[in-house]
Design an enzyme around this catalytic site. Structure first.
Site, PDB file in Angstrom:
ATOM      1  N   GLY A   1      -0.582   7.848 -31.512  1.00 21.57           N
ATOM      2  CA  GLY A   1      -0.972   9.186 -31.085  1.00 21.57           C
ATOM      3  C   GLY A   1      -0.622  10.236 -32.118  1.00 21.57           C
ATOM      4  O   GLY A   1      -0.067  11.295 -31.796  1.00 21.57           O
TER       5      GLY A   1
ATOM      6  N   PHE B   1       3.251  15.924 -30.907  1.00 24.37           N
ATOM      7  CA  PHE B   1       4.466  15.253 -31.333  1.00 24.37           C
ATOM      8  C   PHE B   1       4.194  14.249 -32.449  1.00 24.37           C
ATOM      9  O   PHE B   1       4.930  14.173 -33.425  1.00 24.37           O
ATOM     10  CB  PHE B   1       5.129  14.508 -30.163  1.00 24.37           C
ATOM     11  CG  PHE B   1       5.595  15.371 -29.035  1.00 24.37           C
ATOM     12  CD1 PHE B   1       5.862  16.718 -29.212  1.00 24.37           C
ATOM     13  CD2 PHE B   1       5.797  14.827 -27.775  1.00 24.37           C
ATOM     14  CE1 PHE B   1       6.305  17.514 -28.163  1.00 24.37           C
ATOM     15  CE2 PHE B   1       6.245  15.598 -26.715  1.00 24.37           C
ATOM     16  CZ  PHE B   1       6.502  16.948 -26.910  1.00 24.37           C
TER      17      PHE B   1
ATOM     18  N   TYR C   1       1.422  10.959 -12.947  1.00 23.01           N
ATOM     19  CA  TYR C   1       1.968  11.200 -14.279  1.00 23.01           C
ATOM     20  C   TYR C   1       3.468  10.947 -14.267  1.00 23.01           C
ATOM     21  O   TYR C   1       4.005  10.256 -15.153  1.00 23.01           O
ATOM     22  CB  TYR C   1       1.685  12.626 -14.743  1.00 23.01           C
ATOM     23  CG  TYR C   1       2.343  12.943 -16.068  1.00 23.01           C
ATOM     24  CD1 TYR C   1       1.914  12.323 -17.240  1.00 23.01           C
ATOM     25  CD2 TYR C   1       3.417  13.827 -16.137  1.00 23.01           C
ATOM     26  CE1 TYR C   1       2.538  12.589 -18.450  1.00 23.01           C
ATOM     27  CE2 TYR C   1       4.043  14.102 -17.338  1.00 23.01           C
ATOM     28  CZ  TYR C   1       3.604  13.475 -18.497  1.00 23.01           C
ATOM     29  OH  TYR C   1       4.229  13.725 -19.694  1.00 23.01           O
TER      30      TYR C   1
ATOM     31  N   THR D   1       1.948  22.095 -27.109  1.00 24.32           N
ATOM     32  CA  THR D   1       1.080  21.247 -27.933  1.00 24.32           C
ATOM     33  C   THR D   1      -0.286  21.226 -27.254  1.00 24.32           C
ATOM     34  O   THR D   1      -0.587  22.100 -26.443  1.00 24.32           O
ATOM     35  CB  THR D   1       1.653  19.819 -28.027  1.00 24.32           C
ATOM     36  OG1 THR D   1       1.657  19.242 -26.703  1.00 24.32           O
ATOM     37  CG2 THR D   1       3.089  19.827 -28.556  1.00 24.32           C
TER      38      THR D   1
ATOM     39  N   PHE E   1      -0.962  19.160 -25.047  1.00 26.52           N
ATOM     40  CA  PHE E   1      -0.697  18.460 -23.791  1.00 26.52           C
ATOM     41  C   PHE E   1      -1.390  19.115 -22.599  1.00 26.52           C
ATOM     42  O   PHE E   1      -2.119  18.470 -21.838  1.00 26.52           O
ATOM     43  CB  PHE E   1       0.815  18.395 -23.554  1.00 26.52           C
ATOM     44  CG  PHE E   1       1.211  17.753 -22.256  1.00 26.52           C
ATOM     45  CD1 PHE E   1       1.334  16.382 -22.152  1.00 26.52           C
ATOM     46  CD2 PHE E   1       1.471  18.530 -21.126  1.00 26.52           C
ATOM     47  CE1 PHE E   1       1.703  15.785 -20.951  1.00 26.52           C
ATOM     48  CE2 PHE E   1       1.845  17.949 -19.931  1.00 26.52           C
ATOM     49  CZ  PHE E   1       1.960  16.577 -19.836  1.00 26.52           C
TER      50      PHE E   1
END
Length: 252
Positions: free
Chosen positions: A9, A14, A153, A188, A190
């Site tokens: 990723g 990150f 999640y 980010t 995200f």
């Protein structure tokens, strides 16, 4: 001998920050991701800036066959992986369990849990053969405490926590370290991914306080990875100062 790190990723957030941090320190990097153009740009940029070797591998960690085809057949010069960072992961949707989409469930479980398992299994033979290595799994504060409208999640990140503990025990005879790092709110991509490209919703998540940055997590990963061989950070929760846990953040 130059150290080698593999980061999943790595096209954003990150993963990209971790690759940048380690390349700047002279590490060779294997970077993986789904977006070929971004991955190649990262590889070219790190090589040009830091003079290290970068191997970009384009695959989705959910694709078991492709993961094993790519990682078990690495060129010999790339097989001595010192550190694996299982970073690839996502949240999809922020809905109650009743209203949430099954496809979102599958995407989170397949990426956050099964993808981590596939990559770890593919890479471990290189580490066990050398009786040396370090697996760093990126979890979440959501893997420590469940919050409303995030049950699946959270469940996937609880699994990361449990798998990390199990890996640590099972790999002790091979002298392989296992570290789980659990970040809190970090600005980010995200939230943009979670809200399926809704930029307004994504930005609201970080209004009123100063969240973590990707570089904060990269610095933490680097610290854990560069400790002496006899020292292992097993489990680390990291939040911004304004965040107490997975569901309470103080906003001005």
């Amino acid at each position: 001998m130059t150290n080698t790190i593999l980061i999943t990723g790595a096209t954003s957030g990150f993963g990209k920050a971790i690759a940048t941090k380690f390349a700047a320190a002279g590490w060779n990097c294997i970077v993986t991701g789904r977006r070929q153009e971004r991955l190649q740009q990262l590889a070219d940029g790190l090589t040009a800036t830091h003079g290290v070797s970068i191997l970009p591998l384009v695959f989705d960690v959910r694709d078991r066959q492709r993961v094993f085809n790519q990682l078990t057949q690495l060129p010999a010069e790339w097989q001595q992986i010192d550190v694996l960072v299982n970073n690839a992961g996502l949240a999809a949707g922020r809905d109650s369990f009743y209203d949430a989409a099954i496809d979102d469930f599958d995407e989170m479980i397949d990426t956050n849990v099964k993808g981590l398992l596939y990559v770890s299994k593919a890479v471990l033979p290189f580490m066990t053969a050398r009786r040396k290595g370090h697996i760093i799994n990126i979890g979440s504060v959501a893997g420590k405490e469940v919050y409303m409208n995030g049950s699946v999640y959270c469940g996937s990140k609880f699994a990361v926590d449990a798998i990390s503990k199990g890996q640590r025990m099972d790999l002790l005879p091979y002298k392989i370290k296992v570290t789980a790092i659990h970040p809190g709110a970090a600005e980010t991509e995200f939230s943009l991914v979670r809200f399926k490209g809704d930029d307004a919703k994504a930005r609201q998540v970080y209004d009123g306080y100063e969240p973590l940055l990707a570089e904060d997590i990269a610095n933490t990963v680097y610290y854990c990875a560069t400790l002496p061989p006899h020292v292992c950070i097993n489990d680390l929760v990291i939040t911004c100062t304004a965040q107490a846990n997975s569901y309470y953040t103080h906003k001005e």
